[in-house]
Design an enzyme around this catalytic site. Structure first.
Site, PDB file in Angstrom:
ATOM      1  N   ASP A  28       0.102  14.130   2.670  1.00  0.00           N
ATOM      2  CA  ASP A  28      -0.968  13.561   1.855  1.00  0.00           C
ATOM      3  C   ASP A  28      -2.259  14.354   2.087  1.00  0.00           C
ATOM      4  O   ASP A  28      -2.591  14.722   3.215  1.00  0.00           O
ATOM      5  CB  ASP A  28      -1.172  12.087   2.230  1.00  0.00           C
ATOM      6  CG  ASP A  28      -1.980  11.332   1.187  1.00  0.00           C
ATOM      7  OD1 ASP A  28      -1.409  10.478   0.498  1.00  0.00           O
ATOM      8  OD2 ASP A  28      -3.200  11.601   1.069  1.00  0.00           O
ATOM      9  N   ASN A  85       2.904   1.666  -3.547  1.00  0.00           N
ATOM     10  CA  ASN A  85       1.900   0.892  -4.272  1.00  0.00           C
ATOM     11  C   ASN A  85       2.227   0.901  -5.763  1.00  0.00           C
ATOM     12  O   ASN A  85       2.599   1.939  -6.312  1.00  0.00           O
ATOM     13  CB  ASN A  85       0.516   1.483  -4.041  1.00  0.00           C
ATOM     14  CG  ASN A  85       0.079   1.390  -2.594  1.00  0.00           C
ATOM     15  OD1 ASN A  85       0.311   0.380  -1.928  1.00  0.00           O
ATOM     16  ND2 ASN A  85      -0.542   2.445  -2.084  1.00  0.00           N
ATOM     17  N   GLY A  91      -3.462  -0.621  -5.407  1.00  0.00           N
ATOM     18  CA  GLY A  91      -4.166   0.625  -5.106  1.00  0.00           C
ATOM     19  C   GLY A  91      -3.434   1.879  -5.518  1.00  0.00           C
ATOM     20  O   GLY A  91      -3.706   2.957  -4.985  1.00  0.00           O
ATOM     21  N   GLN A  92      -2.504   1.769  -6.478  1.00  0.00           N
ATOM     22  CA  GLN A  92      -1.839   2.991  -6.964  1.00  0.00           C
ATOM     23  C   GLN A  92      -2.842   3.846  -7.715  1.00  0.00           C
ATOM     24  O   GLN A  92      -3.489   3.364  -8.658  1.00  0.00           O
ATOM     25  CB  GLN A  92      -0.653   2.643  -7.878  1.00  0.00           C
ATOM     26  CG  GLN A  92       0.105   3.885  -8.340  1.00  0.00           C
ATOM     27  CD  GLN A  92       1.331   3.563  -9.193  1.00  0.00           C
ATOM     28  OE1 GLN A  92       1.567   2.412  -9.551  1.00  0.00           O
ATOM     29  NE2 GLN A  92       2.112   4.581  -9.516  1.00  0.00           N
ATOM     30  N   HIS A  98       5.851   7.209  -5.787  1.00  0.00           N
ATOM     31  CA  HIS A  98       5.866   7.887  -4.491  1.00  0.00           C
ATOM     32  C   HIS A  98       5.965   6.875  -3.374  1.00  0.00           C
ATOM     33  O   HIS A  98       5.388   5.794  -3.431  1.00  0.00           O
ATOM     34  CB  HIS A  98       4.618   8.762  -4.300  1.00  0.00           C
ATOM     35  CG  HIS A  98       3.321   8.070  -4.621  1.00  0.00           C
ATOM     36  ND1 HIS A  98       2.882   7.877  -5.911  1.00  0.00           N
ATOM     37  CD2 HIS A  98       2.376   7.522  -3.818  1.00  0.00           C
ATOM     38  CE1 HIS A  98       1.720   7.240  -5.896  1.00  0.00           C
ATOM     39  NE2 HIS A  98       1.398   7.009  -4.631  1.00  0.00           N
ATOM     40  N   LEU A  99       6.717   7.273  -2.361  1.00  0.00           N
ATOM     41  CA  LEU A  99       6.892   6.474  -1.153  1.00  0.00           C
ATOM     42  C   LEU A  99       6.035   7.098  -0.066  1.00  0.00           C
ATOM     43  O   LEU A  99       6.219   8.271   0.284  1.00  0.00           O
ATOM     44  CB  LEU A  99       8.377   6.503  -0.762  1.00  0.00           C
ATOM     45  CG  LEU A  99       8.841   5.597   0.366  1.00  0.00           C
ATOM     46  CD1 LEU A  99       8.635   4.121   0.017  1.00  0.00           C
ATOM     47  CD2 LEU A  99      10.320   5.865   0.662  1.00  0.00           C
ATOM     48  N   HIS A 100       5.064   6.328   0.448  1.00  0.00           N
ATOM     49  CA  HIS A 100       4.261   6.804   1.573  1.00  0.00           C
ATOM     50  C   HIS A 100       5.053   6.590   2.858  1.00  0.00           C
ATOM     51  O   HIS A 100       5.631   5.515   3.051  1.00  0.00           O
ATOM     52  CB  HIS A 100       2.975   5.979   1.724  1.00  0.00           C
ATOM     53  CG  HIS A 100       2.006   6.063   0.590  1.00  0.00           C
ATOM     54  ND1 HIS A 100       0.833   6.793   0.672  1.00  0.00           N
ATOM     55  CD2 HIS A 100       1.990   5.473  -0.633  1.00  0.00           C
ATOM     56  CE1 HIS A 100       0.142   6.649  -0.457  1.00  0.00           C
ATOM     57  NE2 HIS A 100       0.826   5.854  -1.265  1.00  0.00           N
TER      58      HIS A 100
HETATM   59  P1  5GP Z   1      -1.469   5.865  -4.135  1.00  0.00           P
HETATM   60  O1  5GP Z   1      -2.908   5.484  -3.906  1.00  0.00           O
HETATM   61  O2  5GP Z   1      -1.201   6.142  -5.610  1.00  0.00           O
HETATM   62  O3  5GP Z   1      -0.462   4.928  -3.541  1.00  0.00           O
HETATM   63  O4  5GP Z   1      -1.251   7.225  -3.361  1.00  0.00           O
HETATM   64  C1  5GP Z   1      -1.639   8.462  -3.870  1.00  0.00           C
HETATM   65  C2  5GP Z   1      -1.840   9.389  -2.707  1.00  0.00           C
HETATM   66  O5  5GP Z   1      -1.837  10.712  -3.185  1.00  0.00           O
HETATM   67  C3  5GP Z   1      -3.167   9.183  -1.972  1.00  0.00           C
HETATM   68  O6  5GP Z   1      -2.883   8.849  -0.611  1.00  0.00           O
HETATM   69  C4  5GP Z   1      -3.871  10.529  -2.111  1.00  0.00           C
HETATM   70  O7  5GP Z   1      -4.553  10.905  -0.934  1.00  0.00           O
HETATM   71  C5  5GP Z   1      -2.739  11.476  -2.418  1.00  0.00           C
HETATM   72  N1  5GP Z   1      -3.085  12.605  -3.269  1.00  0.00           N
HETATM   73  C6  5GP Z   1      -3.801  12.569  -4.427  1.00  0.00           C
HETATM   74  N2  5GP Z   1      -3.872  13.792  -4.963  1.00  0.00           N
HETATM   75  C7  5GP Z   1      -3.186  14.622  -4.121  1.00  0.00           C
HETATM   76  C8  5GP Z   1      -2.916  16.023  -4.150  1.00  0.00           C
HETATM   77  O8  5GP Z   1      -3.308  16.769  -5.059  1.00  0.00           O
HETATM   78  N3  5GP Z   1      -2.180  16.519  -3.122  1.00  0.00           N
HETATM   79  C9  5GP Z   1      -1.711  15.733  -2.102  1.00  0.00           C
HETATM   80  N4  5GP Z   1      -0.994  16.329  -1.131  1.00  0.00           N
HETATM   81  N5  5GP Z   1      -1.949  14.407  -2.053  1.00  0.00           N
HETATM   82  C10 5GP Z   1      -2.690  13.868  -3.048  1.00  0.00           C
END
Ligand code: 5GP
Ligand code: ZN
Length: 112
Positions: A28, A85, A91-92, A98-100
């Site tokens: 991330d 999310n 908070g998506q 995607h799976l964190h």
């Molecule tokens: P969400 O908030 O949708 O569950 O998670 C999206 C994640 O993608 C966030 O933790 C954010 O830091 C990460 N992210 C957003 N843009 C990029 C990118 O261009 N590259 C990488 N490696 N991570 C990203």
């Protein structure tokens, strides 16, 4: 094309830690834990709200990848949190499923 599709297509760089025919995993950009990796299907699926029965196999591969990442990053024993999310209340921020995988510190429950 979405930002994660661009990562899949290598149009923008990412620190890839796992890759196979169906799935890639990369660090991330703004890590929320000492280990913070995102595991995504190569094929675009916007969110859990868009999941179809035919997606079951590739979504299962996310968990196979999660196990591999946890082992290769050395957090399988200490533990890790898997988070997906969906939508604004959760908070998506990127509309490519995607799976964190978060690890490397103790985490509280319930999440904020
Ligand atoms: P969400 O908030 O949708 O569950 O998670 C999206 C994640 O993608 C966030 O933790 C954010 O830091 C990460 N992210 C957003 N843009 C990029 C990118 O261009 N590259 C990488 N490696 N991570 C990203
Ligand atoms: Zn995408």
């Amino acid at each position: 094309m979405c930002i994660f599709c661009k990562i899949v297509n290598e149009e923008i760089p990412a620190a890839v830690v796992y890759s196979d025919d169906d799935v890639i995993a990369f660090r991330d950009l703004h890590p929320k834990a000492p280990l913070h990796v995102l595991i995504i299907p190569r094929r675009h699926i916007s969110s859990v709200n868009d999941v179809e029965a035919d997606d079951a196999a590739v979504l299962g591969r996310l968990f196979v990848a999660a196990r591999a990442v946890a082992e290769s990053e050395g957090v399988a024993k200490s533990g890790y949190r898997l988070v997906m999310n969906t939508g604004s209340h959760a908070g998506q921020t990127v509309d490519h499923i995607h799976l964190h995988i978060l690890a490397g510190r103790a985490m509280s429950w319930p999440p904020g």
